[in-house]
Motif scaffolding. Structure first.
Motif, mmCIF file in Angstrom:
data_model
loop_
_atom_site.group_PDB
_atom_site.id
_atom_site.type_symbol
_atom_site.label_atom_id
_atom_site.label_comp_id
_atom_site.label_asym_id
_atom_site.label_seq_id
_atom_site.Cartn_x
_atom_site.Cartn_y
_atom_site.Cartn_z
ATOM 1 N N ALA A 163 0.825 -1.206 0.000
ATOM 2 C CA ALA A 163 0.000 0.000 0.000
ATOM 3 C C ALA A 163 0.862 1.260 0.000
ATOM 4 O O ALA A 163 0.594 2.207 -0.752
ATOM 5 C CB ALA A 163 -0.918 -0.006 1.223
ATOM 6 N N ARG A 164 1.891 1.271 0.815
ATOM 7 C CA ARG A 164 2.744 2.453 0.885
ATOM 8 C C ARG A 164 3.456 2.701 -0.442
ATOM 9 O O ARG A 164 3.508 3.835 -0.933
ATOM 10 C CB ARG A 164 3.760 2.288 2.023
ATOM 11 C CG ARG A 164 4.783 3.387 2.107
ATOM 12 C CD ARG A 164 5.535 3.328 3.397
ATOM 13 N NE ARG A 164 6.797 4.056 3.312
ATOM 14 C CZ ARG A 164 7.489 4.450 4.366
ATOM 15 N NH1 ARG A 164 7.059 4.200 5.582
ATOM 16 N NH2 ARG A 164 8.640 5.080 4.209
ATOM 17 N N ARG A 167 1.081 3.940 -3.178
ATOM 18 C CA ARG A 167 0.790 5.374 -3.037
ATOM 19 C C ARG A 167 1.962 6.209 -3.556
ATOM 20 O O ARG A 167 1.756 7.265 -4.171
ATOM 21 C CB ARG A 167 0.506 5.702 -1.575
ATOM 22 C CG ARG A 167 -0.804 5.122 -1.054
ATOM 23 C CD ARG A 167 -1.160 5.658 0.323
ATOM 24 N NE ARG A 167 -2.394 5.034 0.805
ATOM 25 C CZ ARG A 167 -2.438 4.027 1.675
ATOM 26 N NH1 ARG A 167 -1.317 3.548 2.168
ATOM 27 N NH2 ARG A 167 -3.607 3.514 2.041
ATOM 28 N N GLY A 170 1.659 6.177 -7.183
ATOM 29 C CA GLY A 170 0.496 6.958 -7.574
ATOM 30 C C GLY A 170 0.775 8.454 -7.654
ATOM 31 O O GLY A 170 0.124 9.164 -8.434
ATOM 32 N N ARG A 171 1.736 8.944 -6.874
ATOM 33 C CA ARG A 171 2.079 10.364 -6.923
ATOM 34 C C ARG A 171 2.674 10.765 -8.266
ATOM 35 O O ARG A 171 2.706 11.949 -8.606
ATOM 36 C CB ARG A 171 3.067 10.698 -5.799
ATOM 37 C CG ARG A 171 2.486 10.523 -4.401
ATOM 38 C CD ARG A 171 3.401 11.081 -3.336
ATOM 39 N NE ARG A 171 3.005 10.612 -2.017
ATOM 40 C CZ ARG A 171 3.683 9.766 -1.265
ATOM 41 N NH1 ARG A 171 4.843 9.293 -1.712
ATOM 42 N NH2 ARG A 171 3.244 9.393 -0.087
ATOM 43 N N THR A 263 -3.095 2.055 -8.848
ATOM 44 C CA THR A 263 -2.757 3.178 -7.969
ATOM 45 C C THR A 263 -3.993 3.975 -7.547
ATOM 46 O O THR A 263 -3.863 5.042 -6.952
ATOM 47 C CB THR A 263 -1.753 4.114 -8.661
ATOM 48 O OG1 THR A 263 -2.246 4.472 -9.971
ATOM 49 C CG2 THR A 263 -0.401 3.433 -8.815
ATOM 50 N N PRO A 265 -7.040 4.921 -5.174
ATOM 51 C CA PRO A 265 -7.161 4.827 -3.713
ATOM 52 C C PRO A 265 -7.971 3.623 -3.240
ATOM 53 O O PRO A 265 -7.616 2.978 -2.244
ATOM 54 C CB PRO A 265 -7.841 6.148 -3.335
ATOM 55 C CG PRO A 265 -7.483 7.095 -4.432
ATOM 56 C CD PRO A 265 -7.407 6.270 -5.674
ATOM 57 N N ILE A 268 -5.827 0.443 -3.489
ATOM 58 C CA ILE A 268 -4.809 0.413 -2.435
ATOM 59 C C ILE A 268 -5.447 0.132 -1.077
ATOM 60 O O ILE A 268 -4.903 -0.626 -0.262
ATOM 61 C CB ILE A 268 -4.036 1.744 -2.415
ATOM 62 C CG1 ILE A 268 -3.323 1.965 -3.755
ATOM 63 C CG2 ILE A 268 -3.036 1.766 -1.266
ATOM 64 C CD1 ILE A 268 -2.680 3.330 -3.906
ATOM 65 N N ARG A 269 -6.603 0.714 -0.841
ATOM 66 C CA ARG A 269 -7.281 0.516 0.442
ATOM 67 C C ARG A 269 -7.658 -0.947 0.633
ATOM 68 O O ARG A 269 -7.532 -1.506 1.729
ATOM 69 C CB ARG A 269 -8.512 1.404 0.517
ATOM 70 C CG ARG A 269 -9.125 1.536 1.921
ATOM 71 C CD ARG A 269 -10.283 2.506 1.931
ATOM 72 N NE ARG A 269 -9.870 3.833 1.477
ATOM 73 C CZ ARG A 269 -10.330 4.422 0.382
ATOM 74 N NH1 ARG A 269 -11.219 3.809 -0.382
ATOM 75 N NH2 ARG A 269 -9.912 5.631 0.043
#
Length: 341
Positions: A163-164, A167, A170-171, A263, A265, A268-269
């Motif tokens: 998950a980290r 993210r 994803g940026r 990516t 949200p 990822i969640r």
């Protein structure tokens, strides 16, 4: 030859069964009991499904997949721009030799990516961080188009690590053309993995794919034979399911996703906090099985998930216990941990 070997093996198996039946003296069985009928029905059902899956797998590998691949390559060739490839690798308590081989293979695959590549290495130990940087610095292929990002994290589990790092990727706002490869720290990808998998994402309905696997175990014996049998059965079952455009798992050792989907949200969640609410046990958090969570998210949204039988990653396994049975039980507990909980 690859098709004749399993057919020959099944014929030998059936011949041995026939000899055993013929060896029974006449009248020894007496009247056929209800139990024997039940066993026969269950056996016919079981082996009937095995035959169905085998025939589907042969058709997929010989007919359906070559057509699918030809369409994908033609559509990809018509595109002018090449997507970026993201590699997300999780490494935890893996021996130095394996880590070196895995990252050398990753760096070669990233350097060969037509649209450039970014490797995000999720590690816990500082020793792994230093080793990966040294491997990157000593590579014998041009690394100009490859960006290495090392994400050192607390050892709170693979789901948190994924998950980290997702993210973090994803940026960079990946586009629909970009792909993301999730790779375990004990799996070597082929050098042409990006060129071999990216064309299939020309179809906007394809959300992810997984590939064939080979295994390398240093010590020969029953444990190595067991893994070889498992991966052979996996090739058949995945090929059968591939005919439907829906596999039953996006294997955690190595699978490829559309980067803009992986990516999101919600994706990822679910990877980080997947769970079930049980009427008696309450909330049961999933610690393992991230490959089922990624699969379920895509399935819910109607995306196709493909299987590539002619692309192979290499998994390097070690026997966790001295004996075969102890090792098998240990791995089964790990693989089916969510069910046990």
């Amino acid at each position: 030859m690859t098709l004749l070997r399993p057919i020959l093996g099944h014929l030998i198996y059936l011949a041995v069964l026939a000899l055993l039946v013929l060896a029974i003296p006449p009248g020894a069985l007496g009247h056929v009991s209800d139990g024997l009928i039940v066993v026969g029905v269950i056996g016919a059902w079981r082996y009937g499904w095995a035959l169905v899956n085998y025939l589907r797998a042969v058709f997929y590998q010989r007919v359906a997949y070559p057509r699918l691949k030809a369409r994908a390559l033609a559509a990809h060739a018509a595109q002018t721009a090449r997507g970026h490839a993201y590699f997300l690798v999780t490494s935890y308590k893996i021996d130095t030799d394996t880590t070196r081989r895995v990252y050398q293979a990753l760096f070669r695959a990233a350097a060969a990516a037509p649209g450039g590549a970014t490797i995000v290495a999720s590690v816990v130990d500082t020793a792994d961080l230093r080793l990966i940087r040294s491997i990157h610095a000593l590579m014998d292929v041009p690394m100009d188009g490859v960006e290495l990002v090392i994400d050192q994290i607390p050892g709170t589990g693979k789901r948190d690590a994924l998950a980290r790092s997702l993210r973090l990727i994803g940026r960079q706002a990946p586009s629909r053309r970009d792909i993301l490869l999730l790779v375990d720290g004990d799996s070597c990808v082929p050098e042409d993995i990006v060129a071999a998998t990216a064309p299939f994402f020309s179809d906007p309905k394809v959300g992810a794919l997984t590939t064939d696997e080979a295994v390398e175990i240093r010590q020969p014996g029953l444990f190595a034979d067991w893994f070889a049998l498992r991966f052979t059965q996996r090739q058949m079952m995945m090929s059968s399911m591939g005919l439907s455009g829906r596999v039953l798992t996006l294997t955690g050792r190595m699978s490829v996703f559309r980067a803009d989907l992986a990516t999101q949200p919600e994706f990822i969640r679910l990877v980080q906090h997947d769970h079930i609410d049980h009427w008696r046990l309450g909330r049961v958090d999933f610690l393992t099985g991230d490959d089922k969570s990624t699969w379920f998210w895509l399935l819910q949204r109607g995306y196709r998930m493909l299987y590539l039988p002619d692309v192979t990653s290499l998994s390097m396994e070690t026997q966790p216990k001295p004996g075969f049975m102890d090792s098998a039980v240990t791995l089964m507990i790990r693989w089916f941990g969510n069910m046990l909980r």
